[in-house]
Design a protein around this motif. Sequence first.
Motif, PDB file in Angstrom:
ATOM      1  N   CYS A 106       5.391   1.541   0.657  1.00  0.00           N
ATOM      2  CA  CYS A 106       4.969   0.407   1.473  1.00  0.00           C
ATOM      3  C   CYS A 106       6.098  -0.472   1.982  1.00  0.00           C
ATOM      4  O   CYS A 106       6.193  -0.738   3.176  1.00  0.00           O
ATOM      5  CB  CYS A 106       3.993  -0.439   0.679  1.00  0.00           C
ATOM      6  SG  CYS A 106       4.711  -1.072  -0.842  1.00  0.00           S
ATOM      7  N   ARG A 142      -3.642   4.658  -1.724  1.00  0.00           N
ATOM      8  CA  ARG A 142      -4.698   5.314  -0.948  1.00  0.00           C
ATOM      9  C   ARG A 142      -4.358   6.794  -0.837  1.00  0.00           C
ATOM     10  O   ARG A 142      -3.270   7.150  -0.398  1.00  0.00           O
ATOM     11  CB  ARG A 142      -4.802   4.701   0.441  1.00  0.00           C
ATOM     12  CG  ARG A 142      -5.265   3.268   0.418  1.00  0.00           C
ATOM     13  CD  ARG A 142      -5.368   2.702   1.799  1.00  0.00           C
ATOM     14  NE  ARG A 142      -5.660   1.270   1.720  1.00  0.00           N
ATOM     15  CZ  ARG A 142      -5.624   0.460   2.751  1.00  0.00           C
ATOM     16  NH1 ARG A 142      -5.318   0.915   3.951  1.00  0.00           N
ATOM     17  NH2 ARG A 142      -5.889  -0.817   2.604  1.00  0.00           N
ATOM     18  N   HIS A 149       0.695   5.259   0.428  1.00  0.00           N
ATOM     19  CA  HIS A 149      -0.185   6.288   0.987  1.00  0.00           C
ATOM     20  C   HIS A 149       0.229   7.656   0.475  1.00  0.00           C
ATOM     21  O   HIS A 149       1.410   8.008   0.522  1.00  0.00           O
ATOM     22  CB  HIS A 149      -0.117   6.288   2.513  1.00  0.00           C
ATOM     23  CG  HIS A 149      -0.752   5.100   3.134  1.00  0.00           C
ATOM     24  ND1 HIS A 149      -2.100   5.019   3.369  1.00  0.00           N
ATOM     25  CD2 HIS A 149      -0.230   3.917   3.533  1.00  0.00           C
ATOM     26  CE1 HIS A 149      -2.377   3.845   3.914  1.00  0.00           C
ATOM     27  NE2 HIS A 149      -1.260   3.151   4.013  1.00  0.00           N
ATOM     28  N   VAL A 173       0.839  -1.194   0.000  1.00  0.00           N
ATOM     29  CA  VAL A 173       0.000   0.000   0.000  1.00  0.00           C
ATOM     30  C   VAL A 173       0.876   1.246   0.000  1.00  0.00           C
ATOM     31  O   VAL A 173       1.750   1.410   0.842  1.00  0.00           O
ATOM     32  CB  VAL A 173      -0.948   0.018   1.225  1.00  0.00           C
ATOM     33  CG1 VAL A 173      -1.811   1.268   1.206  1.00  0.00           C
ATOM     34  CG2 VAL A 173      -1.813  -1.235   1.245  1.00  0.00           C
ATOM     35  N   ARG A 208      -8.795   5.669  -3.986  1.00  0.00           N
ATOM     36  CA  ARG A 208      -8.199   4.356  -3.759  1.00  0.00           C
ATOM     37  C   ARG A 208      -8.091   3.635  -5.094  1.00  0.00           C
ATOM     38  O   ARG A 208      -9.069   3.545  -5.829  1.00  0.00           O
ATOM     39  CB  ARG A 208      -9.074   3.564  -2.802  1.00  0.00           C
ATOM     40  CG  ARG A 208      -8.531   2.219  -2.430  1.00  0.00           C
ATOM     41  CD  ARG A 208      -9.414   1.578  -1.380  1.00  0.00           C
ATOM     42  NE  ARG A 208      -8.932   0.235  -1.087  1.00  0.00           N
ATOM     43  CZ  ARG A 208      -9.717  -0.749  -0.723  1.00  0.00           C
ATOM     44  NH1 ARG A 208     -11.024  -0.549  -0.567  1.00  0.00           N
ATOM     45  NH2 ARG A 208      -9.219  -1.926  -0.457  1.00  0.00           N
ATOM     46  N   GLU A 250      -1.668  -1.179  -4.045  1.00  0.00           N
ATOM     47  CA  GLU A 250      -2.818  -0.307  -3.795  1.00  0.00           C
ATOM     48  C   GLU A 250      -2.293   1.083  -3.484  1.00  0.00           C
ATOM     49  O   GLU A 250      -1.253   1.243  -2.858  1.00  0.00           O
ATOM     50  CB  GLU A 250      -3.601  -0.856  -2.608  1.00  0.00           C
ATOM     51  CG  GLU A 250      -4.820  -0.065  -2.248  1.00  0.00           C
ATOM     52  CD  GLU A 250      -5.611  -0.709  -1.125  1.00  0.00           C
ATOM     53  OE1 GLU A 250      -6.366   0.024  -0.478  1.00  0.00           O
ATOM     54  OE2 GLU A 250      -5.468  -1.930  -0.893  1.00  0.00           O
TER      55      GLU A 250
END
Length: 100
Positions: free
Chosen positions: A19, A51, A6, A4, A62, A49
């Motif tokens: 990540c 976010r 961010h 992920v 997302r 992913e």
Amino acid sequence: MTCVFHVAPFDGGWCVKICDTGEVLFFKTGGEAERQARRLAALHPGPSEVRVHDRQGRQVGRWIDGASLLDHELRASRVPPTIASSLPPLLPEPVDDRAA
């Protein structure tokens, strides 16, 4: 395990937290940060992913493996399920750096 990335505001600018390493990259605008996070996620060898968070810490975007989930969720919530399941996937909207 999904990696992920961010994207969040930080100290007058925006940052991307990577990540796997915990490394943080800094940018002047949210658009720059979001584009870089999506590039990094696309290059990541496994599931990834992105976010995106606003200045209040709320998640406002997302992407999982390049697809915007918020677009699909919003679209499906406004259309009867039988129609929503047959709709083609949406592409993420371009980011306007001036709004960040």
